[in-house]
Design a protein around this motif. Structure first.
Motif, mmCIF file in Angstrom:
data_model
loop_
_atom_site.group_PDB
_atom_site.id
_atom_site.type_symbol
_atom_site.label_atom_id
_atom_site.label_comp_id
_atom_site.label_asym_id
_atom_site.label_seq_id
_atom_site.Cartn_x
_atom_site.Cartn_y
_atom_site.Cartn_z
ATOM 1 N N GLY A 61 1.356 -1.432 -0.045
ATOM 2 C CA GLY A 61 0.006 -0.333 -0.185
ATOM 3 C C GLY A 61 0.496 1.325 0.091
ATOM 4 N N VAL A 62 1.865 1.449 0.589
ATOM 5 C CA VAL A 62 2.349 2.797 0.739
ATOM 6 C C VAL A 62 3.331 2.819 -0.643
ATOM 7 C CG1 VAL A 62 5.343 3.480 1.703
ATOM 8 C CG2 VAL A 62 3.196 2.316 3.515
ATOM 9 N N GLU A 63 3.521 1.583 -1.038
ATOM 10 C CA GLU A 63 4.496 1.209 -2.627
ATOM 11 C C GLU A 63 3.188 2.411 -3.880
ATOM 12 O OE1 GLU A 63 7.783 -2.033 -2.590
ATOM 13 O OE2 GLU A 63 5.629 -2.600 -2.859
ATOM 14 N N LYS A 64 2.073 1.807 -3.788
ATOM 15 C CA LYS A 64 1.305 2.151 -4.334
ATOM 16 C C LYS A 64 0.647 3.884 -4.027
ATOM 17 C CE LYS A 64 -1.224 -1.963 -5.650
ATOM 18 N NZ LYS A 64 -0.936 -1.367 -7.504
ATOM 19 N N MET A 65 1.252 4.498 -2.945
ATOM 20 C CA MET A 65 1.073 5.408 -1.974
ATOM 21 C C MET A 65 1.995 6.546 -2.797
ATOM 22 S SD MET A 65 -0.818 6.279 1.204
ATOM 23 C CE MET A 65 -0.662 5.146 2.270
ATOM 24 N N GLN A 66 3.587 5.960 -2.993
ATOM 25 C CA GLN A 66 4.612 6.567 -3.671
ATOM 26 C C GLN A 66 4.631 6.631 -4.869
ATOM 27 O OE1 GLN A 66 7.572 4.405 -1.397
ATOM 28 N NE2 GLN A 66 7.551 5.693 0.156
ATOM 29 N N SER A 67 3.806 5.767 -5.565
ATOM 30 C CA SER A 67 4.028 5.913 -7.001
ATOM 31 C C SER A 67 2.835 6.465 -7.764
ATOM 32 C CB SER A 67 3.373 4.379 -7.877
ATOM 33 O OG SER A 67 1.614 4.162 -7.279
ATOM 34 N N PHE A 68 1.761 7.091 -6.799
ATOM 35 C CA PHE A 68 1.198 8.221 -6.949
ATOM 36 C C PHE A 68 1.422 9.624 -6.950
ATOM 37 C CE2 PHE A 68 -2.669 4.707 -5.389
ATOM 38 C CZ PHE A 68 -2.304 4.133 -7.330
ATOM 39 N N GLU A 69 2.205 9.543 -5.977
ATOM 40 C CA GLU A 69 3.466 10.688 -5.548
ATOM 41 C C GLU A 69 2.771 11.545 -4.395
ATOM 42 O OE1 GLU A 69 4.056 13.189 -8.716
ATOM 43 O OE2 GLU A 69 5.500 11.946 -9.989
ATOM 44 N N TRP A 70 1.717 10.222 -3.647
ATOM 45 C CA TRP A 70 1.369 11.160 -2.222
ATOM 46 C C TRP A 70 2.192 11.020 -0.939
ATOM 47 C CZ3 TRP A 70 -4.424 7.680 -2.361
ATOM 48 C CH2 TRP A 70 -4.952 8.338 -3.620
ATOM 49 N N LEU A 71 3.410 10.339 -1.305
ATOM 50 C CA LEU A 71 4.091 10.303 0.107
ATOM 51 C C LEU A 71 4.973 10.170 -0.959
ATOM 52 C CD1 LEU A 71 2.928 7.209 1.858
ATOM 53 C CD2 LEU A 71 2.592 9.782 3.141
ATOM 54 N N PRO A 72 6.293 11.164 -0.054
ATOM 55 C CA PRO A 72 7.668 10.941 -0.151
ATOM 56 C C PRO A 72 8.217 9.935 -0.241
ATOM 57 C CG PRO A 72 7.491 12.212 1.088
ATOM 58 C CD PRO A 72 5.684 11.881 1.073
ATOM 59 N N THR A 73 9.874 9.381 -0.902
ATOM 60 C CA THR A 73 10.760 8.917 -0.790
ATOM 61 C C THR A 73 11.227 9.068 0.784
ATOM 62 O OG1 THR A 73 11.677 9.319 -2.475
ATOM 63 C CG2 THR A 73 10.582 7.205 -2.817
#
Length: 288
Positions: free
Chosen positions: A201-213
Motif C-alpha cells: 500500500g505504501v509503495e502504491k501511494m508513493q507511485s501516486f506521489e502521495w508520499l515522498p520517498t
C-alpha cells in the motif's frame, strides 16, 4: 501462493473452532438438540453473507476506471492489512475466554428457546471470518499482480483442506497439541503478512506521489538477498522485505511494528485483568 494458503487455513480453522464449540455444547445438552438445524442454518447464512461481500467488492471494482480503480485497489490492500491486525488483537483479547463466552451465549439462548438468536450468533461468527478471508484474499491478489487465477483458487482450496486436517489433528490430540500455541504461531505469521500488505500500500501511494520517498533507496541488500527471486521473493511476499527500500517505507514499517506491540500489550493486559476462572474451567479452555 503461500500467503493465500496460509490465510484460508488460519481463518477456516478459527471458524471451525467456533462451530466446533457450539456443536459440542449442543451434543452435550440433549434438551437443546433442536438447536442443531439452527447451528447449520447459521453457518449457511454466514457463508452467504461472506459470498455477497465478495460479489459486492468485484461489482464496485467494475464501477471504477483508470486512476479510480487504482485508488480502490490500494485502499483494499490497506484495509486488508488493518483487518489482519484487528483480528489478531481481538483474538489476543478474547482467545482465552472464547469458549466460555460462546457457551454462555448458547445457554442463554437455549434457556429462552431463542434458537433464532443462536442462528444469528453463528451467522455473525462465520460471516466475520468469511468476510475477513474475502478481503484478505482480494488484497493479496492485488499485491501479487499477474497472479494466475487457477493457481489462486487451487491455493485457497488447499488452505481449506489443510484447515480441515489441522482442526481434526488439534481436536484429536488436544492433550498433546495446544490451541493457544497454534494461535500464537499463526498470529505471528498473520502480522508479517499484514506488514507485507502495508508495504504494498505504501509503495502504491508513493507511485501516486502521495508520499515522498525521502531517501530512495536507503540501502541495497540485493547482493545478500534479492527480493525478486528464490527465497528473497518468498520473504518479500510473506513479510514485506525489500532489498532496496525507501526511507519512508522503513519509517512506516517501524511505526507498524511499534503500533502492533502497543495494541497486543494492551490486549494482553485487558485479558489478564478479567475475572479469574475456576480451575476446572481454566483447564477446559486451555484445551480450546
Amino acid at each position: 501462493m503461500e500467503q493465500v494458503i496460509f490465510i484460508v487455513w488460519r481463518e477456516s480453522v478459527e471458524a471451525m473452532l467456533v462451530i466446533g464449540i457450539l456443536y459440542a455444547w449442543l451434543r452435550a445438552n440433549p434438551d437443546a438438540k433442536n438447536g442443531m438445524k439452527y447451528l447449520w442454518g447459521g453457518v449457511g447464512v454466514g457463508l452467504g453473507l461472506a459470498t455477497i461481500l465478495g460479489a459486492a467488492i468485484l461489482i464496485f471494482q467494475d464501477f471504477f476506471a483508470g486512476d479510480a480503480q487504482d485508488y480502490f485497489q490500494m485502499g483494499m490492500v490497506l484495509v486488508a492489512s488493518a483487518l489482519i491486525v484487528q483480528m489478531v488483537v481481538w483474538m489476543r483479547k478474547h482467545g482465552r475466554t472464547l469458549k466460555r463466552e460462546l457457551e454462555e451465549g448458547m445457554a442463554e439462548n437455549a434457556k429462552a428457546a431463542n434458537w433464532w438468536g443462536m442462528l444469528t450468533l453463528v451467522a455473525i461468527a462465520v460471516a466475520r471470518e468469511g468476510s475477513e478471508t474475502v478481503i484478505f484474499l482480494y488484497g493479496m491478489g492485488l499485491a501479487q499482480e499477474g497472479t494466475n487465477m487457477v493457481n489462486f483458487v487451487l491455493s485457497a482450496l488447499s488452505g481449506f483442506v489443510l484447515a480441515l486436517f489441522s482442526f481434526w489433528i488439534l481436536q484429536a490430540g488436544s492433550k498433546v497439541f495446544s490451541w493457544r500455541a497454534f494461535f500464537r504461531f499463526s498470529e505471528t505469521l498473520l502480522l508479517l503478512l499484514a506488514a507485507s500488505l502495508l508495504v504494498t500500500g505504501v509503495e502504491k501511494m508513493q507511485s501516486f506521489e502521495w508520499l515522498p520517498t525521502l531517501v530512495d533507496p536507503i540501502w541495497d541488500s540485493s547482493a545478500l538477498l534479492a527480493d525478486t527471486e528464490g527465497f528473497g521473493n518468498l520473504l518479500a511476499g510473506l513479510t514485506g522485505y525489500r532489498a532496496q527500500p525507501s526511507l519512508m517505507l522503513v519509517i512506516f514499517y517501524a511505526v507498524y511494528w511499534a503500533a502492533v506491540w502497543f495494541f497486543l500489550k494492551k490486549a494482553s493486559h485487558q485479558t489478564a485483568t478479567k475475572k479469574p476462572m475456576m480451575p476446572a474451567q481454566a483447564a477446559s479452555e486451555g484445551k480450546a
